[in-house]
Design a protein around this motif. Sequence first.
Motif, PDB file in Angstrom:
ATOM      1  N   ARG A   1       0.827  -1.198   0.000  1.00 29.75           N
ATOM      2  CA  ARG A   1       0.000   0.000   0.000  1.00 29.75           C
ATOM      3  C   ARG A   1       0.865   1.253   0.000  1.00 29.75           C
ATOM      4  NH1 ARG A   1      -5.683   1.089   2.287  1.00 29.75           N
ATOM      5  NH2 ARG A   1      -5.892   3.288   1.752  1.00 29.75           N
ATOM      6  N   THR A   2       1.871   1.264   0.845  1.00 31.56           N
ATOM      7  CA  THR A   2       2.761   2.421   0.907  1.00 31.56           C
ATOM      8  C   THR A   2       3.439   2.642  -0.439  1.00 31.56           C
ATOM      9  OG1 THR A   2       3.109   2.045   3.271  1.00 31.56           O
ATOM     10  CG2 THR A   2       4.738   3.416   2.132  1.00 31.56           C
ATOM     11  N   MET A   3       3.823   1.558  -1.096  1.00 36.90           N
ATOM     12  CA  MET A   3       4.473   1.677  -2.401  1.00 36.90           C
ATOM     13  C   MET A   3       3.501   2.204  -3.458  1.00 36.90           C
ATOM     14  SD  MET A   3       7.088  -0.939  -4.211  1.00 36.90           S
ATOM     15  CE  MET A   3       8.012  -0.992  -2.691  1.00 36.90           C
ATOM     16  N   LEU A   4       2.276   1.675  -3.485  1.00 39.86           N
ATOM     17  CA  LEU A   4       1.290   2.151  -4.454  1.00 39.86           C
ATOM     18  C   LEU A   4       0.983   3.628  -4.238  1.00 39.86           C
ATOM     19  CD1 LEU A   4      -1.150  -0.889  -4.521  1.00 39.86           C
ATOM     20  CD2 LEU A   4       0.291  -0.109  -6.421  1.00 39.86           C
ATOM     21  N   GLU A   5       0.762   4.006  -2.987  1.00 42.36           N
ATOM     22  CA  GLU A   5       0.486   5.412  -2.690  1.00 42.36           C
ATOM     23  C   GLU A   5       1.700   6.279  -3.008  1.00 42.36           C
ATOM     24  OE1 GLU A   5      -0.855   5.227   1.391  1.00 42.36           O
ATOM     25  OE2 GLU A   5      -2.906   4.742   0.764  1.00 42.36           O
ATOM     26  N   GLY A   6       2.900   5.751  -2.759  1.00 41.08           N
ATOM     27  CA  GLY A   6       4.122   6.497  -3.068  1.00 41.08           C
ATOM     28  C   GLY A   6       4.291   6.746  -4.555  1.00 41.08           C
TER      29      GLY A   6
ATOM     30  N   ASP B   1      -7.921  -4.622  -0.778  1.00 44.85           N
ATOM     31  CA  ASP B   1      -8.824  -5.622  -1.340  1.00 44.85           C
ATOM     32  C   ASP B   1     -10.297  -5.232  -1.233  1.00 44.85           C
ATOM     33  OD1 ASP B   1      -6.786  -7.401  -2.122  1.00 44.85           O
ATOM     34  OD2 ASP B   1      -6.637  -8.166  -0.078  1.00 44.85           O
ATOM     35  N   ASP B   2     -10.591  -4.125  -0.543  1.00 48.08           N
ATOM     36  CA  ASP B   2     -11.977  -3.673  -0.429  1.00 48.08           C
ATOM     37  C   ASP B   2     -12.492  -3.248  -1.795  1.00 48.08           C
ATOM     38  OD1 ASP B   2     -11.868  -4.137   2.279  1.00 48.08           O
ATOM     39  OD2 ASP B   2     -11.642  -2.012   2.820  1.00 48.08           O
ATOM     40  N   LEU B   3     -13.774  -3.501  -2.012  1.00 46.49           N
ATOM     41  CA  LEU B   3     -14.383  -3.209  -3.311  1.00 46.49           C
ATOM     42  C   LEU B   3     -15.123  -1.879  -3.299  1.00 46.49           C
ATOM     43  CD1 LEU B   3     -15.721  -6.750  -4.229  1.00 46.49           C
ATOM     44  CD2 LEU B   3     -13.586  -5.654  -4.960  1.00 46.49           C
ATOM     45  N   SER B   4     -15.128  -1.259  -4.457  1.00 54.42           N
ATOM     46  CA  SER B   4     -15.760   0.048  -4.637  1.00 54.42           C
ATOM     47  C   SER B   4     -17.274  -0.050  -4.563  1.00 54.42           C
ATOM     48  CB  SER B   4     -15.345   0.622  -5.996  1.00 54.42           C
ATOM     49  OG  SER B   4     -15.852  -0.180  -7.056  1.00 54.42           O
ATOM     50  N   GLU B   5     -17.878   1.087  -4.236  1.00 51.71           N
ATOM     51  CA  GLU B   5     -19.335   1.199  -4.276  1.00 51.71           C
ATOM     52  C   GLU B   5     -19.816   1.265  -5.729  1.00 51.71           C
ATOM     53  OE1 GLU B   5     -21.429   1.090  -1.661  1.00 51.71           O
ATOM     54  OE2 GLU B   5     -19.687   0.748  -0.376  1.00 51.71           O
ATOM     55  N   GLY B   6     -19.057   1.995  -6.561  1.00 49.90           N
ATOM     56  CA  GLY B   6     -19.397   2.118  -7.974  1.00 49.90           C
ATOM     57  C   GLY B   6     -18.982   0.882  -8.752  1.00 49.90           C
TER      58      GLY B   6
ATOM     59  N   LEU C   1      -9.554  -1.322  -4.366  1.00 44.38           N
ATOM     60  CA  LEU C   1      -8.723  -0.126  -4.243  1.00 44.38           C
ATOM     61  C   LEU C   1      -7.371  -0.367  -4.904  1.00 44.38           C
ATOM     62  CD1 LEU C   1      -8.177   2.741  -3.237  1.00 44.38           C
ATOM     63  CD2 LEU C   1      -7.470   1.718  -1.035  1.00 44.38           C
ATOM     64  N   ARG C   2      -6.842  -1.569  -4.810  1.00 49.05           N
ATOM     65  CA  ARG C   2      -5.568  -1.913  -5.467  1.00 49.05           C
ATOM     66  C   ARG C   2      -5.664  -1.645  -6.972  1.00 49.05           C
ATOM     67  NH1 ARG C   2      -5.251  -6.508  -3.660  1.00 49.05           N
ATOM     68  NH2 ARG C   2      -3.558  -6.307  -2.158  1.00 49.05           N
TER      69      ARG C   2
END
Length: 170
Positions: free
Chosen positions: A15-20, A123-128, A139-140
Amino acid sequence: MTTERSEPAQNADERTMLEGWLDYHRQTLAHKCQGLTDEQLRTASVQPSELSLMGLVRHMAEVERSWFRKVLTGDDPGPLYYSDEDRDGEFHLTAADTWQEAYGSWQAEIGIARRNAAGFGLDDLSEGRSRFTEKPFSLRWIYTHMIEEYARHNGHADLIRERIDGVTGD
């Protein structure tokens, strides 16, 4: 405006890498716009294209808004710059359009994106849902897509900036 860029940590968790990397590419686009006048930022790449640095920033404000608000959380505040009548409105600039407004809108959307994403796991899924498959996105997936979107448009920004004043490089 001086844009500081820092490369993501080489040994961070996913997550830190993706956000980075997403932040790095956001900072890269801002860096490409640094030191230019509003007129230069509105300068189109080459005819017949209307692609400009300011247009790219406005486009990315729309993209941030779409993925991190409409898709991720189901919040649909409507578009900033385009409309049903002008689907590419973010690229249709006038002399009245300013860097201050475009940059401010973009940064506001980035702030909202960060806050919204903080409430989700990778791994959480979007509302849309996907307009093609009707399936939600993790989110990934959204992070990976946003990195790709910025990277592609930063390539465009490289060429536009070089045409404006000859500046090249990162």
